[in-house]
Design an enzyme around this catalytic site. Structure first.
Site, PDB file in Angstrom:
ATOM      1  N   HIS A 100       0.848  -1.186   0.000  1.00 38.38           N
ATOM      2  CA  HIS A 100       0.000   0.000   0.000  1.00 38.38           C
ATOM      3  C   HIS A 100       0.887   1.241   0.000  1.00 38.38           C
ATOM      4  O   HIS A 100       1.841   1.337   0.768  1.00 38.38           O
ATOM      5  CB  HIS A 100      -0.892  -0.022   1.248  1.00 38.38           C
ATOM      6  CG  HIS A 100      -1.651   1.228   1.485  1.00 38.38           C
ATOM      7  ND1 HIS A 100      -1.510   1.982   2.631  1.00 38.38           N
ATOM      8  CD2 HIS A 100      -2.573   1.875   0.721  1.00 38.38           C
ATOM      9  CE1 HIS A 100      -2.306   3.032   2.569  1.00 38.38           C
ATOM     10  NE2 HIS A 100      -2.964   2.993   1.419  1.00 38.38           N
TER      11      HIS A 100
ATOM     12  N   HIS B 176       1.389  11.765  -1.754  1.00 38.78           N
ATOM     13  CA  HIS B 176       0.562  11.244  -0.673  1.00 38.78           C
ATOM     14  C   HIS B 176      -0.468  12.291  -0.281  1.00 38.78           C
ATOM     15  O   HIS B 176      -0.145  13.280   0.376  1.00 38.78           O
ATOM     16  CB  HIS B 176       1.440  10.886   0.529  1.00 38.78           C
ATOM     17  CG  HIS B 176       0.779   9.964   1.499  1.00 38.78           C
ATOM     18  ND1 HIS B 176      -0.425  10.234   2.085  1.00 38.78           N
ATOM     19  CD2 HIS B 176       1.163   8.746   1.983  1.00 38.78           C
ATOM     20  CE1 HIS B 176      -0.759   9.256   2.895  1.00 38.78           C
ATOM     21  NE2 HIS B 176       0.186   8.327   2.849  1.00 38.78           N
TER      22      HIS B 176
END
Length: 332
Positions: free
Chosen positions: A73, A117
């Site tokens: 992930h 992110h």
């Protein structure tokens, strides 16, 4: 006036205290991460041998849809800060045996498609094209391996933006394209790993939003082929296996049966009201068996749906027993 000034002063003290505690927490979290990195620096990850297909002879005749992959992930977000999900770089992840990489994309301040992110000001891990070049180089050196990448389209960009990055990287010749109407595909429609390797179509790419397979056939619409369990959970028991995305799919059980599924098995915690990856408990979360483990979570989901997941997304894959879990889920 004095009372008002006192209230302002008290608020400033409270805000300053909260901020100081938050900074301290982040500092301690980072220091623990650094210590964790240094401790593991002397323990090198084993390199998966080049045997058969993706490290196993028995996988060569198995359909892609009948294999469970441990997936990293937020694979490119590497480091010790709270917003970083992995400890080692992409080549090291692949060398260790990871064959499924997930990443977020956004447009950066210069208008380029980057691996960011949540927002590029928070964490920018570089251009998507550079990331794909790294994967291409690894595929060049490892001809018996099939790699899957899953990209999120955080800014809802046009598919051509992604095609441009793939083209720059030189990786397109390695891509597999699932031909035909996705709605007519079933689990049996996928080729075996051996077929993918023999045809040298060893990269399978998915995009969570904005895919247009009529225009760019190698960039598959994730939710035409997969569904996912809930993500960003704070529940260490991972009690839910419900279909979280795409929304409403549970109303169509026959379609559910035709698609692979992804178990989101990464645990978050809160820092100052912000959810971040739970590094502290990663070894327990990534264990094969026991409370909060991969085995417990995937076993619950397999009992619900009558089959094992195609991918299990994890943070800090180098903590715990992820490859033991992968072997057991694949019957080894």
């Amino acid at each position: 006036m004095q009372i008002r000034n006192r209230k302002v002063h008290v608020h400033l003290i409270v805000n300053s205290t909260v901020m100081a505690l938050l900074v301290t927490y982040i500092f301690i979290h980072a220091m623990l991460g650094i210590i964790d990195q240094l401790t593991r620096a002397t323990t090198h990850l084993k390199k998966q041998p080049q045997i058969g297909c993706n490290g196993r002879e028995a996988l060569c005749n198995r359909k892609y849809s009948n294999i469970t992959h441990i997936a990293t992930h937020d694979a490119p977000f590497i480091g010790v800060l709270p917003m970083e999900n992995q400890n080692v770089d992409i080549p090291t992840q692949l060398d260790a045996g990871i064959r499924f990489l997930q990443a977020q994309t956004h447009r950066n301040a210069f208008g380029k498609l980057s691996l960011c992110h949540t927002h590029c000001l928070m964490k920018d891990a570089g251009l998507l094209s550079d990331y794909l070049k790294v994967i291409k180089v690894w595929l060049d050196k490892n001809p018996k391996e099939v790699v899957t990448i899953l990209l999120t389209n955080g800014d809802r960009l046009h598919i051509n933006e992604f095609h441009k990055s793939f083209n720059i990287s030189g990786i397109i010749p390695y891509t597999y394209s699932a031909r035909g109407d996705p709605e007519k595909w079933s689990l049996d429609s996928w080729p075996t790993l051996g077929e993918l390797i023999n045809n040298n179509t060893r990269l399978i790419a998915f995009l969570d939003l904005g895919a247009d397979q009529a225009r760019i056939p190698y960039l598959h619409n994730e939710f035409s082929y997969f569904w996912e369990t809930p993500f960003e959970t704070l529940d260490p028991s991972f009690s839910s296996c419900k279909i979280d995305r795409p929304l409403g799919l549970e109303k169509f059980p026959e379609t559910v049966k035709k698609r692979m599924y992804i178990v989101n098995h990464f645990l978050d915690t809160r820092i100052g009201g912000v959810e971040v990856p739970n590094r502290r408990d990663a070894k327990k979360t990534n264990a094969w068996m026991g409370k909060s483990s991969i085995g417990e979570h995937t076993g619950r989901c397999a009992n619900m749906y009558g089959r094992k997941p195609a991918a299990v997304l994890v943070d800090y894959f180098d903590r715990g027993e992820v490859f033991k879990a992968q072997d057991r889920l694949n019957g080894f």
